[in-house]
Design a protein around this motif. Structure first.
Motif, PDB file in Angstrom:
ATOM      1  N   ASN A  59       0.650  -0.964  -0.118  1.00  0.00           N
ATOM      2  CA  ASN A  59      -0.093   0.071  -0.046  1.00  0.00           C
ATOM      3  C   ASN A  59       0.999   1.090  -0.086  1.00  0.00           C
ATOM      4  O   ASN A  59       0.701   2.176  -0.353  1.00  0.00           O
ATOM      5  CB  ASN A  59      -1.173   0.174   1.194  1.00  0.00           C
ATOM      6  CG  ASN A  59      -2.336  -0.897   1.473  1.00  0.00           C
ATOM      7  OD1 ASN A  59      -2.902  -1.458  -0.204  1.00  0.00           O
ATOM      8  ND2 ASN A  59      -2.533  -1.588   2.136  1.00  0.00           N
ATOM      9  N   VAL A  60       1.976   1.181   0.461  1.00  0.00           N
ATOM     10  CA  VAL A  60       2.543   2.729   0.707  1.00  0.00           C
ATOM     11  C   VAL A  60       3.644   2.568  -0.750  1.00  0.00           C
ATOM     12  O   VAL A  60       3.534   3.651  -1.047  1.00  0.00           O
ATOM     13  CB  VAL A  60       4.136   2.376   1.691  1.00  0.00           C
ATOM     14  CG1 VAL A  60       5.470   3.500   1.581  1.00  0.00           C
ATOM     15  CG2 VAL A  60       3.426   1.533   3.058  1.00  0.00           C
ATOM     16  N   ASP A  63       1.023   3.784  -3.285  1.00  0.00           N
ATOM     17  CA  ASP A  63       0.468   5.086  -3.123  1.00  0.00           C
ATOM     18  C   ASP A  63       1.322   6.333  -3.441  1.00  0.00           C
ATOM     19  O   ASP A  63       1.320   7.354  -3.919  1.00  0.00           O
ATOM     20  CB  ASP A  63       0.236   5.845  -1.960  1.00  0.00           C
ATOM     21  CG  ASP A  63      -1.094   5.473  -1.400  1.00  0.00           C
ATOM     22  OD1 ASP A  63      -1.458   3.933  -2.210  1.00  0.00           O
ATOM     23  OD2 ASP A  63      -2.439   5.906  -0.575  1.00  0.00           O
ATOM     24  N   LEU A  64       2.916   5.441  -3.159  1.00  0.00           N
ATOM     25  CA  LEU A  64       3.810   7.302  -3.358  1.00  0.00           C
ATOM     26  C   LEU A  64       4.586   6.313  -4.302  1.00  0.00           C
ATOM     27  O   LEU A  64       5.677   7.248  -4.822  1.00  0.00           O
ATOM     28  CB  LEU A  64       4.800   7.007  -1.422  1.00  0.00           C
ATOM     29  CG  LEU A  64       3.800   7.425  -1.026  1.00  0.00           C
ATOM     30  CD1 LEU A  64       4.712   7.070   0.837  1.00  0.00           C
ATOM     31  CD2 LEU A  64       2.898   8.966  -0.687  1.00  0.00           C
TER      32      LEU A  64
END
Lengths: 147, 147, 147
Positions: A59-60, A63-64
């Motif tokens: 997820n990190v 997203d980034l």
């Protein structure tokens, strides 16, 4: 040398000094590296937690972006089964490492549980002590997440 | 322009540079905001943990004062039930928010669990990814607590 | 006063300003103290976790040396049994404290569970609120570990 040049040199030297001094005074943000840094702890012998830790890392990264994010999963203590050859999440760990997520096992834990590196998944990394790694990453400005 | 004025301008410019550069080099303490900042993680599907997280938040606020403390509870993964309409701690969450504690749910989790905002408690906040929020708050100088 | 001296004074003043300003802008690395700092949280009523927390503390101390490492174990909430007179890890806690590891109990928890200091292990320390202690240690540059 005229006054104007002298003053500009003083200003440039002071800027350099500020740049050089500031990192020495703060471990929280090293001068180099990607802007987003996260270290995840896996220390529980619960396969559901292993899946959650991988979800958190993905997820990190999603997203980034992998190019702006350093991710490391530190596995130790009762969590070590996550990285054994017969791990139920072996396939997901291989994918994570291929995607640039660092995965490391604690050598103290291997010794305590009489495990050899041959018992572990291939291509993972090793650190002398998982908990020291977690401390040092935080000193280097990594955010800490315990899924 | 005389020498003295030039040198003072160089000094003032260098001070400004130091002020401008330092925050860019450290995320650990933003220039503005309340002095005490805590972000709490709720990621377990265990109602006892939900109560403990609220107790933790209240204890920080009671000890340090709401006017000097930023508190945020980030709820994601298996913890999301804490913020559903039928949450056993719904009343306590409403009180916490009234008292200035920020409570946010992870939109990634909502999507994964096919939940709509209509299924959730009113007035809570939302973030795109709980784990990214936890990382960014730490970058902004928040202490991290996982109850 | 000639130009050269003036410019050097401006530079020296700017360096001083950079030195003075930087610590004020970052809590992550205090000027004094040991280079390695770790605070460990114990908040679960599970004796296995108490043993793991002590193992974690010892591993940090063994790897980095007691003279370069500040270690503190903060015990609160359902974890408080770790520090009661009848704690199953009483002997290990006495050894840890003798070895320089700080062990503190939360006074809020004592009050909530109607415990007196006489019910607790001798020689431990006390803090008004465990969760506030964990926040403040992080503000002082301690890495946070939740075993």
């Amino acid at each position: 040398m005229n006054q104007h040049i002298l003053a500009r040199r003083a200003f440039a030297a002071a800027c350099t000094a500020a740049l050089l001094l500031s990192p020495a005074l703060s471990h929280a943000q090293p001068a180099s590296g990607k802007p987003n840094k996260v270290v995840l702890q896996v220390s529980e012998g619960d396969a559901k937690k292993w899946g959650l830790a991988l979800n958190n890392a993905y997820n990190v990264q999603n997203d980034l972006g992998a190019d702006t994010t350093d991710l490391e999963i530190v596995v130790y203590g009762p969590g070590i089964g996550m990285l054994k050859s017969d791990s139920p999440v072996a396939g997901r760990i291989a994918s994570a490492m291929k995607g640039g997520i660092k995965v490391v096992a604690c050598e103290n834990t291997l010794a305590a549980q009489k495990l050899a590196k041959a018992d572990m998944l291939p291509d993972i990394g090793y650190v002398p002590a998982g908990v020291v790694e977690l401390m040092q990453k935080q000193q280097q400005g990594y955010a800490y997440i315990r899924p």
